[in-house]
Design a protein around this motif. Sequence first.
Motif, mmCIF file in Angstrom:
data_model
loop_
_atom_site.group_PDB
_atom_site.id
_atom_site.type_symbol
_atom_site.label_atom_id
_atom_site.label_comp_id
_atom_site.label_asym_id
_atom_site.label_seq_id
_atom_site.Cartn_x
_atom_site.Cartn_y
_atom_site.Cartn_z
ATOM 1 N N PRO A 96 52.675 1.401 -81.385
ATOM 2 C CA PRO A 96 51.888 1.489 -82.622
ATOM 3 C C PRO A 96 52.452 0.674 -83.778
ATOM 4 N N VAL A 97 53.770 0.599 -83.920
ATOM 5 C CA VAL A 97 54.336 -0.159 -85.043
ATOM 6 C C VAL A 97 54.022 -1.642 -84.893
ATOM 7 N N GLN A 98 54.182 -2.175 -83.679
ATOM 8 C CA GLN A 98 53.889 -3.585 -83.455
ATOM 9 C C GLN A 98 52.400 -3.875 -83.601
ATOM 10 N N LEU A 99 51.558 -2.972 -83.110
ATOM 11 C CA LEU A 99 50.112 -3.161 -83.257
ATOM 12 C C LEU A 99 49.719 -3.147 -84.728
ATOM 13 N N MET A 141 45.335 7.098 -76.675
ATOM 14 C CA MET A 141 44.485 6.493 -77.698
ATOM 15 C C MET A 141 44.335 7.429 -78.899
ATOM 16 N N ASN A 142 44.102 8.708 -78.641
ATOM 17 C CA ASN A 142 43.945 9.660 -79.745
ATOM 18 C C ASN A 142 45.188 9.692 -80.630
ATOM 19 N N GLU A 143 46.357 9.708 -80.000
ATOM 20 C CA GLU A 143 47.593 9.726 -80.783
ATOM 21 C C GLU A 143 47.821 8.396 -81.488
ATOM 22 N N LEU A 144 47.429 7.310 -80.840
ATOM 23 C CA LEU A 144 47.604 5.995 -81.450
ATOM 24 C C LEU A 144 46.800 5.881 -82.742
ATOM 25 N N LEU A 145 45.574 6.403 -82.742
ATOM 26 C CA LEU A 145 44.770 6.375 -83.962
ATOM 27 C C LEU A 145 45.456 7.152 -85.086
ATOM 28 N N ASP A 146 46.045 8.301 -84.744
ATOM 29 C CA ASP A 146 46.774 9.075 -85.751
ATOM 30 C C ASP A 146 47.994 8.308 -86.260
ATOM 31 N N ALA A 147 48.694 7.645 -85.336
ATOM 32 C CA ALA A 147 49.891 6.901 -85.727
ATOM 33 C C ALA A 147 49.522 5.721 -86.630
ATOM 34 N N LEU A 148 48.462 4.991 -86.275
ATOM 35 C CA LEU A 148 48.023 3.877 -87.119
ATOM 36 C C LEU A 148 47.608 4.364 -88.498
ATOM 37 N N ASP A 149 46.907 5.484 -88.534
ATOM 38 C CA ASP A 149 46.486 6.038 -89.820
ATOM 39 C C ASP A 149 47.706 6.348 -90.694
ATOM 40 N N ALA A 150 48.732 6.920 -90.082
ATOM 41 C CA ALA A 150 49.944 7.249 -90.841
ATOM 42 C C ALA A 150 50.646 5.980 -91.330
ATOM 43 N N ILE A 151 50.777 4.989 -90.455
ATOM 44 C CA ILE A 151 51.482 3.752 -90.817
ATOM 45 C C ILE A 151 50.735 3.003 -91.909
ATOM 46 N N TRP A 152 49.411 3.035 -91.852
ATOM 47 C CA TRP A 152 48.605 2.265 -92.798
ATOM 48 C C TRP A 152 48.375 2.979 -94.135
ATOM 49 N N THR A 153 48.659 4.265 -94.220
ATOM 50 C CA THR A 153 48.309 4.983 -95.452
ATOM 51 C C THR A 153 49.487 5.671 -96.134
ATOM 52 N N THR A 154 50.668 5.688 -95.501
ATOM 53 C CA THR A 154 51.806 6.352 -96.133
ATOM 54 C C THR A 154 53.036 5.442 -96.124
ATOM 55 N N PRO A 156 57.304 6.208 -97.157
ATOM 56 C CA PRO A 156 57.629 5.923 -95.761
ATOM 57 C C PRO A 156 56.607 6.559 -94.809
ATOM 58 N N ALA A 157 56.585 6.044 -93.569
ATOM 59 C CA ALA A 157 55.620 6.509 -92.587
ATOM 60 C C ALA A 157 56.337 7.023 -91.349
ATOM 61 N N GLN A 158 55.711 8.005 -90.691
ATOM 62 C CA GLN A 158 56.234 8.497 -89.425
ATOM 63 C C GLN A 158 55.108 9.170 -88.665
ATOM 64 N N ILE A 164 53.442 9.661 -78.223
ATOM 65 C CA ILE A 164 53.853 8.604 -79.150
ATOM 66 C C ILE A 164 54.711 9.205 -80.242
ATOM 67 N N SER A 165 55.798 8.508 -80.558
ATOM 68 C CA SER A 165 56.664 8.937 -81.650
ATOM 69 C C SER A 165 57.087 7.714 -82.458
ATOM 70 N N VAL A 166 56.918 7.803 -83.769
ATOM 71 C CA VAL A 166 57.325 6.719 -84.670
ATOM 72 C C VAL A 166 58.281 7.316 -85.692
ATOM 73 N N PRO A 167 59.543 6.868 -85.715
ATOM 74 C CA PRO A 167 60.497 7.456 -86.658
ATOM 75 C C PRO A 167 60.158 7.109 -88.104
ATOM 76 N N LEU A 168 60.647 7.918 -89.017
ATOM 77 C CA LEU A 168 60.439 7.670 -90.435
ATOM 78 C C LEU A 168 60.982 6.296 -90.799
ATOM 79 N N HIS A 169 60.127 5.473 -91.399
ATOM 80 C CA HIS A 169 60.531 4.098 -91.688
ATOM 81 C C HIS A 169 59.815 3.611 -92.946
#
Length: 300
Positions: A96-99, A141-154, A156-158, A164-169
């Motif tokens: 998700p981070v690379q996408l 896919m369902n989790e990826l949409l949630d992850a993209l939403d978090a990365i694009w709107t917050t 730091p994001a996590q 799928i797991s994306v560390p706080l960054h």
Amino acid sequence: MKIGFALPQFHKQALGIARTAEFAREVENAGAASLWVSDRNLAAVQPKIGYGGQGNTIPAELNPAADPFVLLGIAASATERVLLGTHVLIAPLYPPVQLARSLTSIDLISEGRLLPGFGIGWSPEEYEAANTDFTRRGARMNELLDALDAIWTTDPAQYSGELISVPLHHAPLKPARRPRPPFYLGALSERALRRVAERGDGWLPLVVVPSYVDIDGLVNQRALIDRLAREADRDPTAIDTVLRVNIDEGTTTQQVADVIKAVHERTGIDHFMVDSLYAVHSVDGSIAHAAELITLVEKG
């Protein structure tokens, strides 16, 4: 109506990808509304599942496949007006981070013209190559949409899910489109159509001219999306549609224009993405085909 076209990405057109910027400029100048890429990470020699999830073969035309992110980035820098879409990226194959980084870059280069379209794909070998579980691609896919939403709107994001797991960054670089680019989703099955209804900002259906044009099917699928959206307390009119139009070899441009007009009259769909990879074998031919089709559609 809005008519868009696939960038030169597959088959013999892929041999002309050095002319991607020229193609994008010429087709925009001809009046196109959008430019698109698809996704094919690999075409297995002995596929377990065939093209589109049926049979056990993949068309040879899909063997040469250029990178969708590179092509869309080139088109973004070469154009000023057209929307830039993916119909579709096999999103669960990508971290998700690379996408998010790739799509954010394209959206910023284009100043907010990105329409990211996602699907779950049908090829087990593509998931094997990405070291990802093919059988859980819908859940991913369902989790990826949630992850993209978090990365694009917050920031730091996590994100933390089962798959799928994306560390706080730190995530200060955001897309130009706010609060985020829309999620367009490919869907045929009832489960996938429900995802469109509950999660999607747009739906990406498909016809093939002349071999598979099921207008009744499009009407029924859209009715199901609308019903499921209302059940989820969403406004169905807020869910856009872009119809992909693949063209069989030997099909005339007039046939394609006639199908587009017929679909529009029956369904109200007003945005079409045309892919001529099977019918047109050169960049010059694809540019000429796009200009002719726009003219025919505009004649009404």
